[in-house]
Motif scaffolding. Sequence first.
Motif, PDB file in Angstrom:
ATOM      1  N   LYS A  49       0.723  -1.146  -0.066  1.00  0.00           N
ATOM      2  CA  LYS A  49       0.042  -0.168  -0.231  1.00  0.00           C
ATOM      3  C   LYS A  49       0.801   1.275   0.021  1.00  0.00           C
ATOM      4  CE  LYS A  49      -4.096  -2.087   2.017  1.00  0.00           C
ATOM      5  NZ  LYS A  49      -4.929  -1.854   3.316  1.00  0.00           N
TER       6      LYS A  49
ATOM      7  N   GLY B 205       0.608   3.961  -2.802  1.00  0.00           N
ATOM      8  CA  GLY B 205      -0.195   5.175  -2.804  1.00  0.00           C
ATOM      9  C   GLY B 205      -1.653   4.860  -3.750  1.00  0.00           C
ATOM     10  N   ASP B 206      -1.452   4.656  -4.832  1.00  0.00           N
ATOM     11  CA  ASP B 206      -2.460   4.471  -5.758  1.00  0.00           C
ATOM     12  C   ASP B 206      -2.626   3.019  -6.059  1.00  0.00           C
ATOM     13  OD1 ASP B 206      -4.183   4.250  -7.770  1.00  0.00           O
ATOM     14  OD2 ASP B 206      -3.116   5.700  -9.255  1.00  0.00           O
ATOM     15  N   PRO B 207      -3.776   2.366  -5.706  1.00  0.00           N
ATOM     16  CA  PRO B 207      -4.164   0.738  -5.917  1.00  0.00           C
ATOM     17  C   PRO B 207      -3.662   0.539  -7.403  1.00  0.00           C
ATOM     18  CG  PRO B 207      -6.231   1.855  -5.247  1.00  0.00           C
ATOM     19  CD  PRO B 207      -5.094   2.898  -5.262  1.00  0.00           C
ATOM     20  N   ASP B 208      -4.115   1.498  -8.237  1.00  0.00           N
ATOM     21  CA  ASP B 208      -4.032   0.954  -9.742  1.00  0.00           C
ATOM     22  C   ASP B 208      -2.424   0.510 -10.112  1.00  0.00           C
ATOM     23  OD1 ASP B 208      -6.515   1.240 -10.477  1.00  0.00           O
ATOM     24  OD2 ASP B 208      -6.414   3.072 -11.144  1.00  0.00           O
ATOM     25  N   ARG B 209      -1.551   1.160  -9.282  1.00  0.00           N
ATOM     26  CA  ARG B 209      -0.149   0.889  -9.468  1.00  0.00           C
ATOM     27  C   ARG B 209       0.279  -0.359  -9.239  1.00  0.00           C
ATOM     28  NH1 ARG B 209       3.600   4.667  -6.614  1.00  0.00           N
ATOM     29  NH2 ARG B 209       5.260   3.714  -8.082  1.00  0.00           N
ATOM     30  N   ARG B 210      -0.403  -1.146  -8.499  1.00  0.00           N
ATOM     31  CA  ARG B 210      -0.337  -2.553  -8.009  1.00  0.00           C
ATOM     32  C   ARG B 210       0.061  -3.520  -8.942  1.00  0.00           C
ATOM     33  NH1 ARG B 210      -5.893  -2.248  -8.444  1.00  0.00           N
ATOM     34  NH2 ARG B 210      -6.903  -4.258  -8.937  1.00  0.00           N
TER      35      ARG B 210
ATOM     36  N   GLU C  55     -14.098   3.058  -3.699  1.00  0.00           N
ATOM     37  CA  GLU C  55     -12.724   2.728  -3.288  1.00  0.00           C
ATOM     38  C   GLU C  55     -12.261   1.122  -3.592  1.00  0.00           C
ATOM     39  OE1 GLU C  55     -10.611   4.973  -2.077  1.00  0.00           O
ATOM     40  OE2 GLU C  55     -12.154   6.530  -2.326  1.00  0.00           O
TER      41      GLU C  55
END
Length: 331
Positions: free
Chosen positions: A31, A34-39, A293
């Motif tokens: 986490k 920061g941005d969950p799309d970066r996962r 979210e």
Amino acid sequence: MSLQLPDKWIWDSWYVQVNGLTHAFYLHASKALGDPDRRHRHPIVGHAISTDLTTWTVVQDALIVSDSPAFDDGTTWTGSVVQADDGLWWMFYTGTSRAEDTQVQRVGAATSPDLLTWTKVSTNALVEADPSYYEQLDLTLWHDQAWRDPWVFRFPGERTWQMLITARANVGDPRVRGVLGHATSEDLHTWTVQPPLSQPDQGFGQQEVFQFEIVDGVPILLFCCGVAELSPERRAAGELGGIYSLPVDARLERVDFSAAVLFDRTDLYASRLLQDTDGGWVLLGFINIVDGEFVGVLSDPIPVTADPVLGLVHRALPVPQTAHAYASVER
């Protein structure tokens, strides 16, 4: 309690059930991104074990990206695990490379004697999309070269291994080219890419995370699709994407995604079919978007069964009898 990690997001998962234990393999990322799309560009394949599908013990991670150069030095994504005839476990997974900006997907494998320690088979992919049948990278048509989420299994009584793959046909309306990719092998190492088991123009730009199971006597093909990859007709009908099921024949010879049915838990994604301790079927997936979210935890098991027309439906659990009910029977 479902599997959740306070400092990490969890998304796609796949499972092995053996000797009373369920091994969950899952994608996770910090986490701190920061941005969950970066996962999606920072995944690790994690591993947890359970006896009841609700209480999980996290053990050492299974896979990370390879050092460059390798087909999977960019990402290691969703897969499946099977046991070879000699007892060795094989994990097939999706890889992408930094050299191609993680836009071309291929399938590779790792092996393990115990499901805990994994060794990658090769720095090269084992299975790649054949341009004779499948769309290659063309950013004017699609945002990547889809060839991922390998689901490996055998038909009952047969020795040939089957692989189902998220793929796109090289013909048809680019918005709905999603097909059921297919490859076969006799030894799990050498694979022959086959024509797709479905046709394009059946309502989906892509179908993700396939699984094939016989659920209470009904052959079911499970997959998922996001709203952006649905056909205009499905979106116009109000579908928001999620988990889909499709009743099929037992040898996947007549696959028509036009008849796929959306499961009503639209907060879930990338679900898998498992059997609980009583032998009943359940769904486990990750909780996706709630109130706008991203959540990123695995769900608790959802009891399901199958209907030959409606696909997966909720399974009613027995109502426990009360002491009063037992007393009434005794009288």
